[in-house]
Design an enzyme around this catalytic site. Structure first.
Site, short mmCIF file in Angstrom:
data_model
loop_
_atom_site.label_atom_id
_atom_site.label_comp_id
_atom_site.label_asym_id
_atom_site.label_seq_id
_atom_site.Cartn_x
_atom_site.Cartn_y
_atom_site.Cartn_z
N LYS A 116 0.81 -1.22 0.00
CA LYS A 116 0.00 0.00 0.00
C LYS A 116 0.84 1.27 0.00
O LYS A 116 0.46 2.28 -0.60
CB LYS A 116 -0.95 0.00 1.20
CG LYS A 116 -2.15 -0.93 1.05
CD LYS A 116 -3.12 -0.73 2.19
CE LYS A 116 -4.44 -1.45 1.93
NZ LYS A 116 -4.30 -2.89 1.83
N LYS A 158 -3.05 1.05 8.89
CA LYS A 158 -3.24 0.02 7.87
C LYS A 158 -2.03 -0.89 7.75
O LYS A 158 -0.89 -0.44 7.83
CB LYS A 158 -3.45 0.66 6.50
CG LYS A 158 -4.78 1.33 6.27
CD LYS A 158 -4.82 1.80 4.81
CE LYS A 158 -6.13 2.45 4.47
NZ LYS A 158 -6.13 2.86 3.04
N GLY A 164 -8.55 -6.15 0.83
CA GLY A 164 -9.88 -6.68 1.07
C GLY A 164 -10.48 -6.25 2.38
O GLY A 164 -11.32 -6.95 2.95
N GLU A 200 -2.65 6.89 7.71
CA GLU A 200 -3.34 7.79 6.80
C GLU A 200 -4.39 8.59 7.55
O GLU A 200 -4.88 8.15 8.60
CB GLU A 200 -4.06 7.02 5.69
CG GLU A 200 -3.22 6.57 4.55
CD GLU A 200 -4.06 5.91 3.47
OE1 GLU A 200 -3.50 5.64 2.41
OE2 GLU A 200 -5.26 5.67 3.68
N LYS A 237 -17.45 -5.38 1.61
CA LYS A 237 -18.59 -4.93 0.81
C LYS A 237 -19.76 -5.92 0.85
O LYS A 237 -19.56 -7.13 0.85
CB LYS A 237 -18.14 -4.75 -0.64
CG LYS A 237 -17.01 -3.76 -0.82
CD LYS A 237 -16.42 -3.85 -2.22
CE LYS A 237 -15.16 -3.02 -2.35
NZ LYS A 237 -14.47 -3.26 -3.64
N GLU A 303 -6.59 1.96 -3.03
CA GLU A 303 -5.74 0.84 -3.40
C GLU A 303 -6.13 0.39 -4.80
O GLU A 303 -7.16 0.79 -5.34
CB GLU A 303 -5.88 -0.33 -2.42
CG GLU A 303 -7.26 -0.95 -2.36
CD GLU A 303 -7.36 -2.06 -1.34
OE1 GLU A 303 -6.40 -2.28 -0.59
OE2 GLU A 303 -8.41 -2.72 -1.29
N ASN A 305 -6.86 -3.11 -6.92
CA ASN A 305 -7.05 -4.56 -6.88
C ASN A 305 -6.62 -5.12 -8.23
O ASN A 305 -7.27 -4.86 -9.25
CB ASN A 305 -8.50 -4.92 -6.60
CG ASN A 305 -8.92 -4.51 -5.20
OD1 ASN A 305 -10.00 -3.96 -5.01
ND2 ASN A 305 -8.10 -4.77 -4.20
N ARG A 307 -6.86 -7.71 -10.10
CA ARG A 307 -7.60 -8.94 -10.39
C ARG A 307 -9.02 -8.57 -10.81
O ARG A 307 -9.41 -7.40 -10.79
CB ARG A 307 -7.68 -9.82 -9.13
CG ARG A 307 -8.26 -9.07 -7.94
CD ARG A 307 -8.48 -9.95 -6.74
NE ARG A 307 -8.74 -9.21 -5.52
CZ ARG A 307 -9.90 -8.65 -5.19
NH1 ARG A 307 -10.92 -8.72 -6.02
NH2 ARG A 307 -10.04 -8.00 -4.05
N ARG A 353 -24.46 -9.26 -2.22
CA ARG A 353 -23.69 -10.47 -1.91
C ARG A 353 -24.47 -11.32 -0.91
O ARG A 353 -24.62 -10.95 0.26
CB ARG A 353 -22.32 -10.11 -1.35
CG ARG A 353 -21.48 -9.26 -2.28
CD ARG A 353 -20.05 -9.18 -1.79
NE ARG A 353 -19.26 -8.22 -2.56
CZ ARG A 353 -17.95 -8.09 -2.49
NH1 ARG A 353 -17.28 -8.86 -1.64
NH2 ARG A 353 -17.31 -7.20 -3.22
#
Length: 459
Positions: A116, A158, A164, A200, A237, A303, A305, A307, A353
């Protein structure tokens, strides 16, 4: 085009990848643990290989077993899905060194964005806005205290190697920082093998908005709109929608341009997501996040991701693309199915989800699925990993399925979503379907003027 594909994942995302690959005439190979032998993705693949016991470290994170399965089945390429080894740069390098095609961004991009602090510094150099924070790891507690005093409280602590939503804590003052620093550092060492910590500025009222990018085979990076991801529990999420109800046309232009710069800065190829915090700003302020907003916002890089994201289906609808197909085309060196210069969004999409967890405290609840009835109807799509008779085990993420609802407008989608949620019947394991029924009646959510604290306020 790739001719044979091993999917190094499980559940709904493995089924999702297999579905597109088979449509394209690609031979599919599933790998599975002993616990997943009866799941649909195993039987739907053209071939399946048992790679180990339930423990992910011995199966889905077992690079040696996965590569052996690829060799034994004659696979030409590996798609990692999300989670597990999908953002493991060493695995990506090993796959390519073995003569296989890696369906994802290059190992160098994964490595560059996996830390990060390094990612923050790269983005700042590329002109992507970043929140006030440390440019190097806080070497010890004293360094963290000094950094926090310069940044200003509250601060976010962090794990530099995290992702995630894991490995994070909030400190409102120095006393809290001293506690959170030790907690996050210990967690990071245990989970990621790297105890590096960054500090941060923490913004208490923010929205979490991300941009889908795709690095094409010809070297260009394009952005396929944004997704709103602010409905979260424990920084994880639960709901995503596109377009974001908080993003104006002017802000969207800035968002997308910044995301493209982020991808270009690391020579990005294939699918990825640039995640940002949207901070309301009062007139005359410098975006301290304390106001209610006045139509003007700051956004900061969070950030990247490296993928395919869980929530990719909402972008697929709004932009009329199959992102898995586009991933396979990029990996095969082919041009996209769409015109990169004529990307035009249409309509609205919402994803919920469906997890095996109770709808109040969101604690996991595995068990045997006695009843599984998926909703149908116009604008309803279900990407599921299970069906009736399957057992939800405690070894993996609690995601059962994704309920995606689409339509011409957000209001139409919300009404369709209520009917779809009412029609989703699951008996056996605990599940969070009742939460979504509650959320869809929540005035804050329905108005679109919500932030990452909405679930906490509901609970």
């Amino acid at each position: 085009m790739i001719e044979s594909l091993l999917v190094a994942n499980r559940g709904e995302i493995a089924r999702r990848i297999i579905r597109t690959a088979k449509r394209l005439g690609i031979r599919t190979i599933a790998v599975h643990s002993e616990a997943d032998a009866d799941l649909p993705f195993v039987t739907e693949a053209d071939e399946a290989v048992l790679i180990g016991p339930p423990n992910p470290a011995q199966s889905y994170r077992n690079a040696e077993a996965i590569l052996a399965a690829a060799k034994a089945t004659g696979a030409q390429a590996i798609h990692p899905g999300y989670g597990f080894l999908s953002e493991n740069a060493e695995f990506a390098r090993t796959v390519e060194a073995s003569g296989l095609i890696w369906v994802g961004p290059g190992a160098d991009a994964i490595s560059a964005m996996g830390d990060k602090i390094n990612a923050r510094n790269l983005m700042a150099a590329a002109g992507v806005p970043v929140a006030p924070g440390t440019t190097d790891p806080a070497a010890d507690l004293d360094a963290a205290v000094t950094a926090a005093a310069e940044i200003g409280y509250p601060v976010m602590v962090k794990a530099a190697a995290g992702g995630g939503g894991m490995g994070m804590g909030v400190a409102a003052d120095e006393a809290a920082l001293r506690i959170e620093y030790d907690k996050v550092r210990a967690f990071a060492e245990r989970m990621f093998g790297d105890g590096s910590v960054l500090i941060e500025r923490y913004f208490p009222r923010v929205r979490h908005v991300e941009v889908q990018i795709l690095g094409l085979a010809d070297g260009r990076v394009v952005a396929l709109g944004e997704r709103e991801c602010s409905v979260q529990r424990r920084n994880q999420k639960l709901v995503e929608e596109s377009p974001s109800p908080a993003v104006s046309a002017e802000l969207r232009e800035r968002f997308l341009a910044a995301a493209v710069r982020a991808g270009e800065a690391v020579g990005y190829r294939n699918a990825g997501t640039v995640e940002c915090l949207l901070v309301p700003r009062q007139r005359g302020s410098e975006g301290d996040g304390s106001g209610s907003g006045s139509g003007s916002e700051d956004f900061f890089f969070l950030e990247m991701n490296t993928r395919l994201q869980v929530e990719h289906p909402v972008t697929e609808y709004v932009y009329g693309v199959d992102l898995v197909e586009e991933q396979l085309r990029v990996a095969s060196g082919l041009a996209p199915t769409f015109d990169p210069d004529a990307l035009t969004p249409r309509g609205h999409a919402l994803e919920m989800r469906i997890n095996a967890e109770d709808p109040k405290r969101f604690l996991p609840g595995p068990g045997v699925i006695r009843t599984w009835v998926e909703p149908t109807g116009e604008g309803v799509r279900v990407d599921s990993g299970y069906t009736a008779g399957n057992t939800v085990t405690p070894f993996y993420d609690s995601l059962l399925a994704k309920l995606i609802v689409t339509g011409a407008t957000r209001d139409e989608v919300l009404e369709r979503a209520k009917a779809a949620v009412a029609g989703f019947q699951i008996e056996g394991p605990k599940n969070n379907v009742p939460f979504f029924a509650e959320l869809l009646e929540n005035e804050e959510f329905r108005s679109g003027a919500y932030d990452t604290g909405i679930v906490s306020r509901m609970r």
